[in-house]
Design a protein around this motif. Structure first.
Motif: not given
Ligand code: ADP
Ligand code: MG
Length: 465
Positions: A136-137, A143, A170-171, A173-176, A307, A331, A335
Motif C-alpha cells: 500500500n506504500f 521516499n 516531517g509528520t 510522510l509515511g514513517k510509521t 487510497k 500525506v 488522505e
Molecule cells: P508519519 O509517521 O511520518 O507521521 P504515517 O506513516 O502515519 O506518517 O503516514 C500518514 C498517512 O499517510 C498514513 O495513512 C499512511 O498510510 C499515508 N502515507 C504516507 N506516505 C505514503 C505513501 N508513500 N504511500 C501511501 N500512503 C502513504
C-alpha cells in the motif's frame, strides 16, 4: 452505562438506519467513565468516518444527559467485523430511506477490510496497523531510499541490511507506515519471530510503571531477551527523559550485540534531536539514516489513487490531481481530504467528480493555503529583493544576495519546518552547519534590526500567514 450509550445513539439509528447499521455494526462500545467514552473501531478509516459524521450528535446527547463534556477515546481492533460484512446473528438492515442515502450502494465508501484489497498481511501482529503494508506504500523520489532501506530491514531487498535503520522526516510522510510494513513483512515470512512494536512514548510509560511496580525484570525480558525485532516509533519523544534514555541505551546495546534488527523513526535527524544524550545520537547513526521528504506532485497523485482504490472509491482522475495539487505537504492531510470528500459524497449521494470535489475543497481549504514549497518562499524573497532565484539558490557570496539567501533559508525553516540537511540541499548544497548559522543569524537580526524586521514582515505578508 450501556443504556446511556444506547439512548444517545437511538436518534441516529432512527434518522438513517441504513447508514447507522453499516457503520455502527463495526463499532464497539467499551465503556463510559468520567466523561470519557471508550469506543473501538475495526480500522482507522471507520474510526475517522464515524468520528466525523456521527459523533457530534452522540456527544451532544451524552452531554445533555450527563452534564459532562464528552471526550472520546478510540482504540483500533482489527478483529472486529468489517463494516460491510452483515452480521449473521442479525436480520439484514432495513432498506435505507430513499432521501437520505439514494446512491449509498454505489458511492458510499465501503471501508475495505484489508482482506478485500489483495495483499493481506498474515498473520495479524498486535500493534501493527493492518493497512500499513509495503503493497500500500507508493514509492517516489521523496521516499525511495527509506523504502528500499525498509525492505532491506525486512529481509526483502537487494540493499544491504543496516542496523539500526533510522527513518526520519516531517509528520504525515509515511514513517510509521514503513515501520509497520517491516513488521508485517517479517511477521509473515518468519512467524516465530518475536516482534516488539512500541512508540517511544509507550516505552517510557512502560518503563516508569515497571519501576513503580518493581517489574524491571519483566520489562527487560520483554525488550532485551524476548525481542528479535524492535520497531520503535517517534524516538524524538525520548527528549529530556534521561532515565528512559539510559534504559533504552542498554536495550539498544543488548539487541544490537545480539544482531537483532532495530528500526527507529523520528521527526528529525539524529544530530537534530534535542535533549538526547550524545551516545544515543551516535548509536542512531551507526546504521543507515534514511529520510522521507514531501512527495512530488506525481507521487501525491499516485497516493490519492492508491487510497481511493484501497477504500474502493470511485474517483475521477482529475479529482486525484486536484487533491494532490491542493494539499502538498502532508500525506495524512491528503488522505483526510479524500476521506472527507468521500464521506460528503456518500451523505449527499453524489459521485466524486471534479465539480463536486472543487466545491467541497473550496469550502474546506483556507482562502490562502500556506505555501508548502521551498520554491514559493524563494520566489517571494526574490520578488522582494529584486533578485533571480538562481542567485539565491546558488553560491554567490555578494552581501545583498547572501542576505536574501539567509532570509529565504530562515523562512523555509520557520514555515516549512525543513530540516537543516534538506535546506542545505536546496540552497546550493551547503552543509547543515552553515544553514543553521543562517537561520540563527536572521533570528537574531529579527530581534535586533528594525530593517530586517520590516523585510521579513513584508515577505511574510506576501506569503500569507
Ligand atoms: P508519519 O509517521 O511520518 O507521521 P504515517 O506513516 O502515519 O506518517 O503516514 C500518514 C498517512 O499517510 C498514513 O495513512 C499512511 O498510510 C499515508 N502515507 C504516507 N506516505 C505514503 C505513501 N508513500 N504511500 C501511501 N500512503 C502513504
Ligand atoms: Mg508516525
Amino acid at each position: 452505562m450501556h443504556q446511556l450509550w444506547e439512548a444517545a445513539i437511538a436518534e441516529l439509528r432512527a434518522k438513517a438506519p441504513g447508514s447507522f447499521e453499516r457503520w455502527f455494526s463495526s463499532i464497539q462500545f467499551d465503556g463510559f467513565t468520567d466523561g470519557v467514552l471508550q469506543l473501538r473501531a475495526q480500522n482507522a478509516f471507520v474510526r475517522d468516518f464515524v468520528n466525523e459524521h456521527f459523533l457530534a450528535l452522540v456527544r451532544e446527547r451524552l452531554r445533555e444527559r450527563t452534564g459532562m463534556t464528552i471526550e472520546i477515546a478510540w482504540s483500533i481492533d482489527p478483529v472486529l467485523p468489517s463494516p460491510v460484512a452483515p452480521r449473521p446473528s442479525q436480520p439484514p438492515p432495513p432498506p435505507p430511506p430513499a432521501e437520505a442515502e439514494p446512491a449509498a450502494a454505489a458511492t458510499a465508501p465501503p471501508p475495505a477490510a484489508p482482506a478485500l484489497v489483495g495483499v493481506v498481511p498474515t498473520p495479524r501482529i498486535e500493534g501493527l496497523n493492518p493497512k500499513y503494508i509495503f503493497a500500500n506504500f507508493v514509492v517516489g523520489t521523496s521516499n525511495e531510499l527509506a523504502h528500499a532501506a525498509a525492505l532491506a530491514a525486512a529481509g526483502a531487498g537487494s540493499v544491504r541490511r543496516y542496523n539500526p535503520l533510522f527513518i526520519c522526516g516531517g509528520t504525515g510522510l509515511g514513517k510509521t507506515h514503513l515501520l509497520h510494513a517491516i513488521g508485517h513483512h517479517i511477521g509473515s515470512a518468519r512467524p516465530g519471530l518475536r516482534i516488539v512494536v512500541v512508540s517511544a512514548e509507550a516505552f517510557t510509560n512502560e518503563f516508569i510503571s515497571a519501576i513503580a511496580n518493581k517489574e524491571m525484570d519483566q520489562f527487560r525480558t520483554r525488550y532485551r531477551t524476548q525481542c528479535d525485532l524492535l520497531l520503535m516509533d517517534d524516538v524524538h519523544n525520548l527528549a529530556g527523559r534521561e532515565q528512559t534514555q539510559e534504559e533504552f541505551f542498554h536495550t539498544f546495546n543488548a539487541l544490537h550485540q545480539a544482531d537483532k534488527q532495530i528500526v527507529l523513526t523520528s521527526d528529525r535527524y539524529p544530530h537534530e534531536l534535542e535533549r538526547c544524550t550524545e551516545r544515543l545520537v551516535t548509536r542512531f547513526q551507526w546504521g543507515l539514516v534514511a529520510d522521507v521528504q514531501v512527495p512530488q506532485l506525481e507521487t501525491r497523485v499516485a497516493i490519492v489513487r492508491k487510497k481511493a482504490q484501497l477504500e474502493q472509491l470511485d474517483l475521477d482522475d482529475e479529482v486525484a490531481v486536484l487533491l494532490a495539487q491542493a494539499i502538498r505537504s502532508n500525506v495524512r492531510e491528503l488522505e483526510g481530504a479524500l476521506i472527507r470528500l468521500a464521506a460528503q459524497a456518500s451523505i449527499l449521494g453524489r459521485r466524486i467528480d471534479l465539480e463536486f470535489a472543487r466545491s467541497v475543497l473550496a469550502s474546506a481549504l483556507p482562502p490562502r493555503a500556506t505555501p508548502a514549497s521551498v520554491e514559493d518562499v524563494v520566489k517571494a524573497v526574490c520578488n522582494h529583493f529584486n533578485l533571480r532565484s538562481s542567485d539565491v539558490l546558488g553560491k554567490d557570496r555578494h552581501r545583498s544576495v547572501a542576505q536574501a539567501r539567509h532570509v529565504a533559508i530562515y523562512l523555509c525553516r520557520q514555515r516549512l519546518k525543513c530540516s537543516y540537511p534538506e535546506l542545505g540541499r536546496h540552497f546550493g548544497h551547503r552543509d547543515h552547519t552553515s544553514v543553521m548559522h543562517a537561520v540563527k543569524k536572521v533570528e537574531a537580526l529579527r530581534v535586533a534590526d528594525p530593517e530586517m524586521r520590516s523585510h521579513l514582515d513584508a515577505i511574510e505578508r506576501k506569503l500569507g500567514s
